[in-house]
Design an enzyme around this catalytic site. Structure first.
Site, PDB file in Angstrom:
ATOM      1  N   HIS A  95      -9.369 -18.423  -5.845  1.00 49.83           N
ATOM      2  CA  HIS A  95      -9.913 -18.741  -7.175  1.00 49.83           C
ATOM      3  C   HIS A  95      -9.339 -17.829  -8.264  1.00 49.83           C
ATOM      4  O   HIS A  95      -8.799 -18.291  -9.251  1.00 49.83           O
ATOM      5  CB  HIS A  95     -11.438 -18.583  -7.177  1.00 49.83           C
ATOM      6  CG  HIS A  95     -12.175 -19.734  -6.558  1.00 49.83           C
ATOM      7  ND1 HIS A  95     -12.032 -20.104  -5.254  1.00 49.83           N
ATOM      8  CD2 HIS A  95     -13.086 -20.582  -7.081  1.00 49.83           C
ATOM      9  CE1 HIS A  95     -12.815 -21.141  -5.002  1.00 49.83           C
ATOM     10  NE2 HIS A  95     -13.470 -21.457  -6.096  1.00 49.83           N
ATOM     11  N   ARG A 137     -14.916 -32.148 -10.247  1.00 47.72           N
ATOM     12  CA  ARG A 137     -15.937 -31.878 -11.277  1.00 47.72           C
ATOM     13  C   ARG A 137     -15.335 -31.998 -12.665  1.00 47.72           C
ATOM     14  O   ARG A 137     -14.219 -31.533 -12.886  1.00 47.72           O
ATOM     15  CB  ARG A 137     -16.504 -30.461 -11.110  1.00 47.72           C
ATOM     16  CG  ARG A 137     -17.345 -30.353  -9.877  1.00 47.72           C
ATOM     17  CD  ARG A 137     -17.979 -29.000  -9.716  1.00 47.72           C
ATOM     18  NE  ARG A 137     -18.895 -29.096  -8.591  1.00 47.72           N
ATOM     19  CZ  ARG A 137     -19.199 -28.094  -7.773  1.00 47.72           C
ATOM     20  NH1 ARG A 137     -18.679 -26.906  -7.968  1.00 47.72           N
ATOM     21  NH2 ARG A 137     -20.030 -28.286  -6.786  1.00 47.72           N
ATOM     22  N   SER A 145     -21.909 -25.784  -8.336  1.00 49.20           N
ATOM     23  CA  SER A 145     -21.385 -24.672  -7.548  1.00 49.20           C
ATOM     24  C   SER A 145     -22.451 -23.944  -6.738  1.00 49.20           C
ATOM     25  O   SER A 145     -23.638 -23.999  -7.037  1.00 49.20           O
ATOM     26  CB  SER A 145     -20.726 -23.707  -8.533  1.00 49.20           C
ATOM     27  OG  SER A 145     -20.774 -22.398  -8.070  1.00 49.20           O
TER      28      SER A 145
HETATM   29  C1  MIC Z   1     -16.563 -24.545  -8.154  1.00 49.92           C
HETATM   30  O1  MIC Z   1     -15.857 -25.473  -7.801  1.00 49.92           O
HETATM   31  O2  MIC Z   1     -17.412 -24.642  -9.063  1.00 49.92           O
HETATM   32  C2  MIC Z   1     -16.394 -23.215  -7.461  1.00 49.92           C
HETATM   33  C3  MIC Z   1     -15.766 -22.291  -8.432  1.00 49.92           C
HETATM   34  O3  MIC Z   1     -15.531 -23.368  -6.367  1.00 49.92           O
HETATM   35  C4  MIC Z   1     -17.772 -22.747  -6.996  1.00 49.92           C
HETATM   36  C5  MIC Z   1     -17.821 -21.383  -6.471  1.00 49.92           C
HETATM   37  C6  MIC Z   1     -17.846 -20.326  -7.530  1.00 49.92           C
HETATM   38  O4  MIC Z   1     -18.482 -20.511  -8.564  1.00 49.92           O
HETATM   39  O5  MIC Z   1     -17.228 -19.296  -7.316  1.00 49.92           O
HETATM   40  C7  MIC Z   1     -18.432 -23.671  -5.965  1.00 49.92           C
HETATM   41  O6  MIC Z   1     -18.147 -24.836  -5.938  1.00 49.92           O
HETATM   42  O7  MIC Z   1     -19.321 -23.216  -5.236  1.00 49.92           O
HETATM   43 FE1  SF4 Z   2     -11.560 -24.398  -6.001  1.00 52.45          FE
HETATM   44 FE2  SF4 Z   2     -14.085 -25.165  -6.419  1.00 52.45          FE
HETATM   45 FE3  SF4 Z   2     -12.047 -26.436  -7.587  1.00 52.45          FE
HETATM   46 FE4  SF4 Z   2     -12.393 -26.675  -5.005  1.00 52.45          FE
HETATM   47  S1  SF4 Z   2     -13.816 -27.372  -6.596  1.00 52.45           S
HETATM   48  S2  SF4 Z   2     -10.461 -26.319  -6.051  1.00 52.45           S
HETATM   49  S3  SF4 Z   2     -13.133 -24.656  -4.438  1.00 52.45           S
HETATM   50  S4  SF4 Z   2     -12.681 -24.337  -7.933  1.00 52.45           S
END
Ligand code: MIC
Ligand code: SF4
Length: 643
Positions: A65, A379, A535
Site C-alpha cells: 500500500h 471501490r 475497509s
Molecule cells: C482499502 O482498499 O480500502 C484498503 C486500503 O486496502 C483497506 C485497508 C487499509 O485501510 O489499510 C481495506 O480494504 O481494508
Molecule cells: Fe489495495 Fe485495498 Fe485497493 Fe485492494 S482494494 S488494491 S488491497 S487498496
C-alpha cells in the site's frame, strides 16, 4: 441435512460456540496476512502481547500500500515490519513483489484453510476455496498469537451460475451484477457461496475477482468450491500438492439462492460514488473519460493483463486519456515482460506503475479536477482517488481499454473480435522477493527497527456505568471507513501515528470534526445504516477513540467496523426504532445511564438532555464483548486475560 462448503470449513475449525445463525463462534485460524498500511499497527499490537513466535501455519507480511516513499515514514515502517517478521516467524513479501491478495492467491493460498487478513479484501482467497476474512489489525495480532477469531455465525447465500460468459463480458461484470442485485449492504451477515455449472468456465483469478468484490456487498466472506479448475491453477503455480477437492453437500440448505445466467450478462459499470450504483456500460456510451486505471487486487491477474495487452496491441490510446497499468504481482509483470505483452501496453501509450495498490488507495495517479476516471478497482467512494471532485466508475479491464482507446465510455463489444489468448500451463515462479523468517534460535538476537513515526497507541478508556457526551457528528447512511479515516498518499504514511492522523478524521464529511470532538472531551457519533462499510482499517475506530468518541449510535453497522469499535473500547449501539434517528440533532447533549445493566438486558435508554427525547437503543453484546468494552478494548482485555 448436509452442510454448505463454508459450514464444513467452519465446523472443522470451530473452537467454541454453536453453529446457529447469529451466535458468536470462535474459529482456529491457519493463516494470516497483513499489508503495510494496517500492518505497522497490527505488529505493534502483536509485540505488546509478548508472544515470541507466531502460532499459525503461515503468516505473511506484505508491503503493497505505502510504496510511495515521499519521506522517511513509509521506508521506516517497511523496515520495522521486515524486522518484526524476521524475528517472530512471519514471511515478508518485499515492496514490489505485488498486492497482498494477488500474491497470496498465487503463492500461499490453500483450499479448505482459514485465513484472516488486516485488509477487507482478504476474501479474495475464497477464489481458491479458502475461508478468508478481512479483520481489524488487533484480531489479526491475536490470531498470530494463536488466539481464535470471533465472528457471528453467518447466514448462507448461494449464487447459482448458469451458462457461460460471452466475449467482452467478464468476472468483473458478475461482481457488478451481484452488487446491482444485493446492494452494498445486501451481503451483511452472510457468506456467499458460488456454485452451479457456470463456475466450471471461470478460472481461479476470475473467481478471485468475484470473491474480492464480495466485500463490497458487506458479506462476511465469499467462497468457490475447490475443483479441477483449482487443481489446474495450483499445478500451474507448482503447488499441486496443496490441492484438495472441496464442495458443499448436495443437500446443503441456503437462506437465499440467487440465479445469474452468464449467457445474458452484459458489460456493466458502477457509477460514482458507490460500487452498487450499477448500470449497463452501453447506457453511458459517449460520456467523456479523462483517466483509465487497470490493476488493484480485483483485476490485476496475468489473464486480465494479457487481455488488456491484446486489445491495445497495434492501437494508440486517445490523446485525451491518461492510462495506468499496475500488474498485481512480480509474477504477472515478469510474464508480461517476457511474452512481449508489456511492450504492446507501453506502445499503446499506457503508463506502467508498480505492482502495488497505487491509485486504488490514492497513492499517486489521482485524476484531474472533476475528472472522469474509469478503474478496474473495487471501490469508488467519494474522495478516495485523491481528487475530491473526481468521478470514479468501476469497470472490467475490457471496458477500461475500450474507454482508453475511444476517449469515451464505450461498450467493449464494439471493439471487434476478442483476440484469442492462451493461458500458459505453468506460471513463472520466483519467490526471491519473499523473505523467510529467521530460525527461532537466531531470531532471539535480532533487533526490531523502529522509526520516529511510530507513536504510542491511544489510551484505553474502560466503559463506565454512565455516559454523558455531546453528539458531535450526525451522518447519513453508508458512511465508509474512507469517510471516517481517509487514506491517500498524504495521510497513509501516518498509520502508526494516531495523533497526527486524528486531524483528518471525518474530514470528508466535516473538516471541523476533529477540533470539535477534542474540545467536547467525550462524545457520541450518530450514523444511519451500514455505518463503517468498506475497509478493515482499525484506525477508523482508534482515531475516534483518541478524539474522545465513546459510542457510535447507528441504524446498522458493517461487520468488520463493529468488531473494530468494540476492540477499541467504543460502544456500537443501534436504534431499536430506526425512525428515532430523526429525534436527535448534532450538538445535542446526550446521556446513557446504567450502561452495564443495559449490556446485560440488551437495551439502553438514550436521553437527549437538549430536547427531552428518550430513545431505546439495542446492544446485543456477547460476554466476551462486554468484558472487552469494560476493560477499554481488546488489548487491555487481552492483558487482563494474560495476568
Ligand atoms: C482499502 O482498499 O480500502 C484498503 C486500503 O486496502 C483497506 C485497508 C487499509 O485501510 O489499510 C481495506 O480494504 O481494508
Ligand atoms: Fe489495495 Fe485495498 Fe485497493 Fe485492494 S482494494 S488494491 S488491497 S487498496
Amino acid at each position: 441435512m448436509g452442510y454448505t462448503l463454508a459450514q464444513k470449513i467452519i465446523k472443522s475449525h470451530l473452537v467454541s460456540g454453536e453453529m446457529a445463525v447469529g451466535n458468536e463462534i470462535a474459529l482456529r485460524i491457519d493463516q494470516t496476512l497483513t499489508q503495510d498500511a494496517t500492518g505497522t499497527m497490527a505488529y505493534l499490537e502483536f509485540e505488546s502481547m509478548g508472544v515470541p513466535r507466531v502460532r499459525t501455519e503461515r503468516s505473511v507480511a506484505y508491503i503493497d500500500h505505502n510504496t510511495l516513499q515521499s519521506g522517511f515514514e513509509n521506508a521506516d515502517d517497511h523496515r520495522y515490519i521486515q524486522s518484526v517478521a524476521a524475528k517472530h516467524g512471519i514471511w515478508f513479501s518485499r515492496p514490489g513483489n505485488g498486492i497482498c491478495h494477488q500474491v497470496h492467491l498465487e503463492r500461499f493460498g490453500v483450499p479448505g484453510k482459514t485465513l484472516i487478513g488486516s485488509d477487507s479484501h482478504t476474501p479474495t482467497g475464497g477464489g481458491i476455496g479458502m475461508l478468508a476474512f478481512g479483520a481489524g489489525g488487533m484480531d489479526v495480532a491475536v490470531a498470530m498469537g494463536g488466539g481464535a477469531y470471533y465472528i457471528t455465525m453467518p447466514k448462507m447465500f448461494k449464487v447459482n451460475l448458469t451458462g457461460r460468459l460471452q466475449p467482452f463480458v467478464t468476472a468483473k461484470d458478475v461482481s457488478l451484477e451481484i452488487l446491482r442485485i444485493l446492494s452494498v449492504k445486501g451481503g451483511v451477515g452472510a457468506i456467499i457461496e458460488w456454485g452451479g455449472e457456470g463456475i466450471a468456465s471461470l478460472s481461479v483469478p476470475e473467481r478471485a475477482t468475484i470473491t474480492n468484490m464480495g466485500t463490497e456487498l458487506g458479506a462476511t466472506t465469499s467462497i468457490f468450491p475447490s475443483d479441477e479448475v483449482t487443481r489446474a491453477f495450483l499445478a500451474a503455480e507448482g503447488r499441486e500438492a496443496d490441492y484438495v477437492p472441496l464442495a458443499a453437500d448436495p443437500d446443503a440448505c441456503y437462506d437465499r439462492v440467487i440465479d445469474i445466467d452468464l449467457n445474458t450478462l452484459e458489460p456493466l459499470i458502477a457509477c460514482p460514488h458507490s460500487p452498487d450504483n450499477v448500470v449497463k456500460v452501453a447506457s453511458l456510451a459517449g460520456t467523456k473519460v479523462d483517466q483509465v486505471c487497470v490493476g488493484s487486487c480485483t483485476n490485476s491477474s496475468l489473464m486480465d493483463m494479457y487481455k488488456v495487452a491484446a486489445l491495445l496491441k497495434g492501437r494508440t490510446i486517445s490523446p485525451d486519456v491518461s492510462m495506468s497499468v499496475s500488474p498485481g504481482s512480480k509474477q504477472v509483470l515478469k510474464m508480461l515482460a517476457s511474452s512481449g505483452a508489456l511492450s504492446d501496453i507501453l506502445s499503446a501509450g499506457a503508463r506502467l506503475l508498480e505492482c502495488a495498490c497505487g491509485p486504488c488507495i490514492g497513492m499517486g495517479f489521482s485524476p484531474n479536477s472533476a475528472g472522469v476516471s474509469l478503474r478496474t478497482f473495487n471501490r469508488n467512494f467519494l474522495g478516495r482517488s485523491g481528487t475530491a471532485d473526481a468521478k470514479v466508475y468501476l469497470v472490467s479491464p475490457e471496458t477500461a481499454v475500450a474507454a482508453a482507446l475511444t476517449g469515451t465510455i464505450t461498450d467493449p463489444r464494439t471493439l471487434g473480435a476478442m483476440p484469442h489468448i492462451a493461458m500458459p500451463d505453468r506460471f513463472v515462479v520466483d519467490d526471491s522477493a519473499v523473505l523467510a523468517p529467521a530460525d527461532p534460535e537466531s531470531a532471539k538476537a535480532l533487533p526490531i527497527l523502529r522509526g520516529p513515526n511510530i507513536k504510542p497507541f491511544p489510551e484505553a478508556r474502560p466503559q463506565l456505568d454512565s455516559l454523558r457526551a455531546e453528539l458531535v457528528l450526525k451522518v447519513g447512511d453508508n458512511i465508509t471507513t474512507d469517510h471516517i479515516m481517509p487514506a491517500g498518499a498524504k495521510i497513509l504514511p501516518y498509520r502508526s501515528n494516531i495523533p497526527y492522523l486524528s486531524q483528518f478524521c471525518f474530514a470528508v464529511c466535516d473538516k471541523t470534526f476533529a477540533a470539535r470532538a477534542q474540545e467536547a472531551g467525550e462524545s457520541i457519533v450518530v450514523g444511519g445504516s451500514n455505518y463503517g462499510q468498506g475497509s478493515s482499517r482499525e484506525h477508523a475506530a482508534l482515531v475516534p477513540l483518541y478524539l474522545g468518541v465513546r459510542a457510535v449510535v447507528a441504524k446498522s453497522f458493517a461487520r468488520i467496523h463493529v468488531a473494530n469499535l468494540i476492540n477499541a473500547g467504543i460502544m456500537p449501539l443501534t436504534f431499536a426504532n430506526p425512525d428515532d434517528y430523526d429525534k436527535i440533532a448534532q450538538g445535542d447533549r446526550l446521556s446513557i445511564h446504567c450502561v452495564w445493566q443495559g449490556m446485560e438486558t440488551g437495551t439502553m435508554t438514550l436521553e437527549d438532555e437538549t430536547n427531552g427525547a428518550k430513545i431505546t437503543l439495542s446492544c446485543h453484546f456477547t460476554d466476551r464483548q462486554k468484558a472487552i468494552l469494560k476493560a477499554g478494548g481488546l488489548l487491555a482485555y487481552t492483558g487482563t486475560q494474560l495476568q
